[in-house]
Design a protein around this motif. Structure first.
Motif, PDB file in Angstrom:
ATOM      1  N   VAL A 157       6.577 -15.932  -2.596  1.00  0.00           N
ATOM      2  CA  VAL A 157       5.669 -14.852  -2.241  1.00  0.00           C
ATOM      3  C   VAL A 157       5.786 -13.733  -3.262  1.00  0.00           C
ATOM      4  CG1 VAL A 157       7.308 -13.558  -0.814  1.00  0.00           C
ATOM      5  CG2 VAL A 157       4.870 -13.416  -0.303  1.00  0.00           C
ATOM      6  N   GLY A 158       4.702 -12.984  -3.438  1.00  0.00           N
ATOM      7  CA  GLY A 158       4.744 -11.882  -4.390  1.00  0.00           C
ATOM      8  C   GLY A 158       3.652 -10.880  -4.121  1.00  0.00           C
ATOM      9  N   SER A 159       3.738  -9.763  -4.788  1.00  0.00           N
ATOM     10  CA  SER A 159       2.771  -8.697  -4.608  1.00  0.00           C
ATOM     11  C   SER A 159       2.771  -7.835  -5.859  1.00  0.00           C
ATOM     12  CB  SER A 159       3.111  -7.868  -3.363  1.00  0.00           C
ATOM     13  OG  SER A 159       2.133  -6.866  -3.134  1.00  0.00           O
ATOM     14  N   GLY A 160       1.979  -6.777  -5.816  1.00  0.00           N
ATOM     15  CA  GLY A 160       1.912  -5.848  -6.928  1.00  0.00           C
ATOM     16  C   GLY A 160       1.704  -4.436  -6.427  1.00  0.00           C
ATOM     17  N   MET A 161       2.002  -3.477  -7.255  1.00  0.00           N
ATOM     18  CA  MET A 161       1.793  -2.082  -6.908  1.00  0.00           C
ATOM     19  C   MET A 161       1.583  -1.294  -8.187  1.00  0.00           C
ATOM     20  SD  MET A 161       5.632  -1.021  -5.715  1.00  0.00           S
ATOM     21  CE  MET A 161       7.071  -1.381  -6.726  1.00  0.00           C
ATOM     22  N   GLN A 162       1.035  -0.100  -8.013  1.00  0.00           N
ATOM     23  CA  GLN A 162       0.728   0.756  -9.157  1.00  0.00           C
ATOM     24  C   GLN A 162       1.599   2.000  -9.095  1.00  0.00           C
ATOM     25  OE1 GLN A 162      -3.387   1.916  -9.394  1.00  0.00           O
ATOM     26  NE2 GLN A 162      -3.302   2.160 -11.610  1.00  0.00           N
ATOM     27  N   LEU A 163       2.403   2.201 -10.145  1.00  0.00           N
ATOM     28  CA  LEU A 163       3.281   3.355 -10.228  1.00  0.00           C
ATOM     29  C   LEU A 163       3.028   4.068 -11.550  1.00  0.00           C
ATOM     30  CD1 LEU A 163       6.623   1.815  -8.891  1.00  0.00           C
ATOM     31  CD2 LEU A 163       4.993   3.223  -7.634  1.00  0.00           C
ATOM     32  N   THR A 207       4.792   3.496   2.038  1.00  0.00           N
ATOM     33  CA  THR A 207       3.346   3.725   2.017  1.00  0.00           C
ATOM     34  C   THR A 207       2.696   3.385   0.678  1.00  0.00           C
ATOM     35  OG1 THR A 207       3.747   6.048   1.424  1.00  0.00           O
ATOM     36  CG2 THR A 207       3.516   5.526   3.773  1.00  0.00           C
ATOM     37  N   THR A 208       3.479   2.887  -0.291  1.00  0.00           N
ATOM     38  CA  THR A 208       2.896   2.519  -1.581  1.00  0.00           C
ATOM     39  C   THR A 208       1.878   1.403  -1.403  1.00  0.00           C
ATOM     40  OG1 THR A 208       4.949   3.120  -2.736  1.00  0.00           O
ATOM     41  CG2 THR A 208       3.402   1.717  -3.921  1.00  0.00           C
ATOM     42  N   GLU A 209       0.684   1.583  -1.923  1.00  0.00           N
ATOM     43  CA  GLU A 209      -0.377   0.603  -1.742  1.00  0.00           C
ATOM     44  C   GLU A 209      -0.179  -0.593  -2.666  1.00  0.00           C
ATOM     45  OE1 GLU A 209      -4.152   2.399  -2.269  1.00  0.00           O
ATOM     46  OE2 GLU A 209      -3.930   3.788  -0.569  1.00  0.00           O
ATOM     47  N   ARG A 210      -0.666  -1.760  -2.189  1.00  0.00           N
ATOM     48  CA  ARG A 210      -0.602  -2.978  -2.994  1.00  0.00           C
ATOM     49  C   ARG A 210      -1.669  -2.938  -4.073  1.00  0.00           C
ATOM     50  NH1 ARG A 210       4.044  -4.276  -2.661  1.00  0.00           N
ATOM     51  NH2 ARG A 210       4.093  -2.082  -2.097  1.00  0.00           N
TER      52      ARG A 210
END
Length: 342
Positions: A157-163, A207-210
């Motif tokens: 499983v995996g995901s991503g986020m913008q920082l 609360t960081t969005e994907r």
């Protein structure tokens, strides 16, 4: 036979110059490892000097030009990477992301004035994040009844986020019950195993969005194959006992050299305990203890402090282990990944 030696980089590697006590670098190469190699010729076990002096000519007059040029290059590379990707770093040691050089400039100027506290402050920041602060974050996450949710996640499983200040992909893999972590820099490149770099890259809040851009998603499996090959190469290399011994940090090796000179209770067990790599926090603590020798503290007192530290930390030599079974690419499984884009 000589008081002064002038040389090019021909003496920078493979030479034992521990009889020298002062290195003066007349240039500042772009690759800092070249400076490390030069200094390592004299900063060696067996040196007769209580203190080794390492000096550089600081280009104060050209500071603005040097930093301005590098900053422009890094920004251009970051923009290119965001658009089409880059196959490898363009500048030595470059992680192809945009950075704010305001802090870097201040640190350089502090070092130029002889303020060694820059290094101590940086180490304190690393220790704070890699130690209690991170464990506290993990404790809060588990107390929020997320443990069952985490354990129920499927493999792969995996995901991503913008920082704003991070880019790259962190991969978690397993070989049997052994975990392996690798960080792939933005645009690809050789995966690194720096655990602190990975923790800092993916640090976020609940609360960081994907966010997983298509360009990143399309290359994930290509990067995963690079990570698998890198893990396999590291595992095969570390299976060599000589390589495992060479991986012992220098502070531990220096502590062993000191303990061999002392006749104190517990020295044999302490030496065996220091024959295997320990975390970087142990290395730094030993380094701080050993530095007292340069402050005219006796070897006996320093050695006693080393023994006390080993006892308090509970460092023990691991039991003899049979050789690990051979590992292939098929034995390396993806647990999860986390992509970060700026």
């Amino acid at each position: 036979r000589y008081d002064l030696v002038l040389s090019t980089d021909v003496l920078a590697e493979g030479q034992n110059l521990q009889q020298c006590g002062h290195v003066v670098n007349l240039d500042l190469p772009w690759n800092p490892m070249r400076l490390v190699q030069r200094n390592g010729r004299v900063d060696r076990i067996g040196s007769p000097h209580a203190k080794v002096v390492l000096s550089c000519f600081f280009p104060a007059a050209d500071l603005d030009a040097l930093l301005g040029l590098e900053e422009r290059l890094r920004h251009k590379i970051a923009h290119a990477n965001a658009a089409v990707g880059t196959d490898s770093p363009v500048l030595p040691g470059l992680a192809v992301i945009a950075r704010d050089f305001g802090t870097v400039r201040q640190e350089i100027e502090d070092l130029a004035r002889g303020d060694a506290g820059v290094v101590d402050r940086a180490e304190a920041q690393l220790d704070a994040f890699s130690g209690d602060a991170y464990r506290d974050e993990l404790r809060r996450a588990l107390m929020a009844e997320r443990r069952e949710e985490l354990e129920a996640l499927p493999w792969g499983v995996g995901s991503g986020m913008q920082l704003p200040n991070g880019s790259g992909v962190v991969f978690a893999a397993r070989i049997g019950r052994e975990a392996h972590w690798r960080f792939v820099p933005p645009g690809g490149g050789h995966p690194t195993a720096d655990r602190l770099q990975q923790l800092q890259a993916v640090r976020c809040v609940p609360t960081t969005e994907r966010h997983l851009p298509g360009a990143t998603r399309d290359r994930l499996f290509e990067w995963w194959e690079e990570v698998r090959r890198a893990i396999l190469a590291d595992v095969q290399r570390l299976a060599d006992p000589a390589v495992r011994q060479a991986a012992v940090p220098r502070a531990q090796r220096d502590a062993v050299t000191l303990l061999h000179m002392l006749d104190l209770p517990g020295v044999p067990d302490a030496i065996r305990a220091l024959q295997v790599p320990w975390p970087v926090t142990v290395e730094r603590a030993l380094r701080r203890i050993l530095r007292q020798q340069a402050q005219s503290v006796s070897a006996l007192d320093v050695g006693s402090q080393v023994l006390h530290f080993i006892q308090v930390e509970g460092l023990r030599a691991p039991a003899d282990q049979p050789p690990p079974p051979p590992v292939s690419l098929e034995d390396i499984h993806l647990v999860c990944y986390q992509a970060v884009t700026a």
